[in-house]
Design a protein around this motif. Structure first.
Motif, PDB file in Angstrom:
ATOM      1  N   ARG A  50       0.874  -1.182   0.000  1.00 27.52           N
ATOM      2  CA  ARG A  50       0.000   0.000   0.000  1.00 27.52           C
ATOM      3  C   ARG A  50       0.902   1.220   0.000  1.00 27.52           C
ATOM      4  O   ARG A  50       2.097   1.120   0.347  1.00 27.52           O
ATOM      5  N   LYS A  51       0.355   2.384  -0.403  1.00 27.68           N
ATOM      6  CA  LYS A  51       1.148   3.612  -0.364  1.00 27.68           C
ATOM      7  C   LYS A  51       1.685   3.798   1.053  1.00 27.68           C
ATOM      8  O   LYS A  51       0.953   3.627   2.026  1.00 27.68           O
ATOM      9  N   ASP A  52       2.956   4.093   1.152  1.00 23.74           N
ATOM     10  CA  ASP A  52       3.689   4.260   2.404  1.00 23.74           C
ATOM     11  C   ASP A  52       3.942   2.943   3.144  1.00 23.74           C
ATOM     12  O   ASP A  52       4.532   2.946   4.221  1.00 23.74           O
ATOM     13  N   GLY A  53       3.505   1.821   2.582  1.00 22.22           N
ATOM     14  CA  GLY A  53       3.809   0.520   3.161  1.00 22.22           C
ATOM     15  C   GLY A  53       5.258   0.149   2.873  1.00 22.22           C
ATOM     16  O   GLY A  53       5.870   0.652   1.933  1.00 22.22           O
ATOM     17  N   LYS A  54       5.798  -0.742   3.690  1.00 21.91           N
ATOM     18  CA  LYS A  54       7.191  -1.153   3.549  1.00 21.91           C
ATOM     19  C   LYS A  54       7.274  -2.609   3.094  1.00 21.91           C
ATOM     20  O   LYS A  54       6.364  -3.399   3.335  1.00 21.91           O
ATOM     21  N   PHE A  55       8.397  -2.914   2.447  1.00 23.92           N
ATOM     22  CA  PHE A  55       8.684  -4.301   2.079  1.00 23.92           C
ATOM     23  C   PHE A  55      10.128  -4.603   2.417  1.00 23.92           C
ATOM     24  O   PHE A  55      10.963  -3.699   2.518  1.00 23.92           O
ATOM     25  N   TYR A  74       6.741   1.901  -0.494  1.00 24.55           N
ATOM     26  CA  TYR A  74       5.894   2.135  -1.660  1.00 24.55           C
ATOM     27  C   TYR A  74       5.442   3.590  -1.736  1.00 24.55           C
ATOM     28  O   TYR A  74       5.040   4.170  -0.736  1.00 24.55           O
ATOM     29  N   THR A  75       5.513   4.167  -2.932  1.00 29.15           N
ATOM     30  CA  THR A  75       5.004   5.513  -3.167  1.00 29.15           C
ATOM     31  C   THR A  75       3.710   5.489  -3.977  1.00 29.15           C
ATOM     32  O   THR A  75       2.900   6.396  -3.857  1.00 29.15           O
ATOM     33  N   GLU A  84       5.237   1.601  -7.558  1.00 28.25           N
ATOM     34  CA  GLU A  84       6.424   2.452  -7.510  1.00 28.25           C
ATOM     35  C   GLU A  84       6.912   2.462  -6.068  1.00 28.25           C
ATOM     36  O   GLU A  84       6.108   2.478  -5.138  1.00 28.25           O
ATOM     37  N   TYR A  85       8.235   2.444  -5.904  1.00 30.33           N
ATOM     38  CA  TYR A  85       8.789   2.486  -4.562  1.00 30.33           C
ATOM     39  C   TYR A  85      10.161   3.132  -4.562  1.00 30.33           C
ATOM     40  O   TYR A  85      10.772   3.328  -5.613  1.00 30.33           O
ATOM     41  N   ILE A  86      10.604   3.457  -3.353  1.00 30.89           N
ATOM     42  CA  ILE A  86      11.942   3.988  -3.151  1.00 30.89           C
ATOM     43  C   ILE A  86      12.714   2.974  -2.322  1.00 30.89           C
ATOM     44  O   ILE A  86      12.265   2.562  -1.247  1.00 30.89           O
ATOM     45  N   ILE A  87      13.848   2.539  -2.850  1.00 30.51           N
ATOM     46  CA  ILE A  87      14.726   1.596  -2.151  1.00 30.51           C
ATOM     47  C   ILE A  87      15.392   2.343  -0.989  1.00 30.51           C
ATOM     48  O   ILE A  87      15.498   3.574  -1.007  1.00 30.51           O
ATOM     49  N   GLY A  88      15.873   1.598  -0.018  1.00 27.15           N
ATOM     50  CA  GLY A  88      16.515   2.170   1.158  1.00 27.15           C
ATOM     51  C   GLY A  88      17.606   3.192   0.865  1.00 27.15           C
ATOM     52  O   GLY A  88      17.825   4.106   1.649  1.00 27.15           O
TER      53      GLY A  88
END
Length: 140
Positions: A50-55, A74-75, A84-88
């Motif tokens: 989900r948006k702002d969720g983490k993996f 996730y963005t 879409e997401y941003i990696i660490g």
């Protein structure tokens, strides 16, 4: 961190988008395909899609010599269409799922990192995507 280089990998999976989406996102499936070669595996995965969720997916050498966590936030999440997401480390990733009836085209675009060559990065991400395709076609 913005990088000038973006890398694209893609495949077509011979399964409908709902099955592809499930295989891509459920941790019990992620651990089966998220590795670039037979010498590696993914012993752990968690996914809050989900948006702002983490993996987080732990990738490890099978011989126990090395492991690391691939993680991000996730963005954008549009079911069966887009992730879409941003990696660490701040790099951005965009994954499109294009339904074509009984097949699904996946296009993954990501910011290159600075330590490894573009060719090595593209090869590694493509190998993981190829593992995904093979696993999903066998399992669904």
């Amino acid at each position: 961190m913005e990088t000038a280089n973006r890398i694209t990998v893609s495949t077509t999976v011979n399964r409908p988008v709902d099955k592809v989406w499930e295989s891509w996102n459920k941790p019990e499936h992620i651990t089966q395909w998220s590795h670039a070669s037979a010498e590696w595996h993914a012993p752990y995965a968690e996914n809050d899609l989900r948006k702002d969720g983490k993996f987080k997916t732990t990738m490890a050498a099978r011989d126990g010599s090395f492991s690391f966590d691939f993680e991000g936030v996730y963005t954008t999440v549009r079911d069966h269409e887009l992730i879409e997401y941003i990696i660490g480390d701040g790099r951005k990733v965009k994954i499109s799922f294009i339904s074509e009836g009984d097949t699904t085209r996946i296009i993954e675009v990501f910011d290159a990192e600075q330590q490894n060559s573009i060719e090595m990065q593209q090869g590694g991400w493509q190998a993981i995507l190829d593992n995904f395709k093979n696993y999903t076609e066998r399992s669904f």
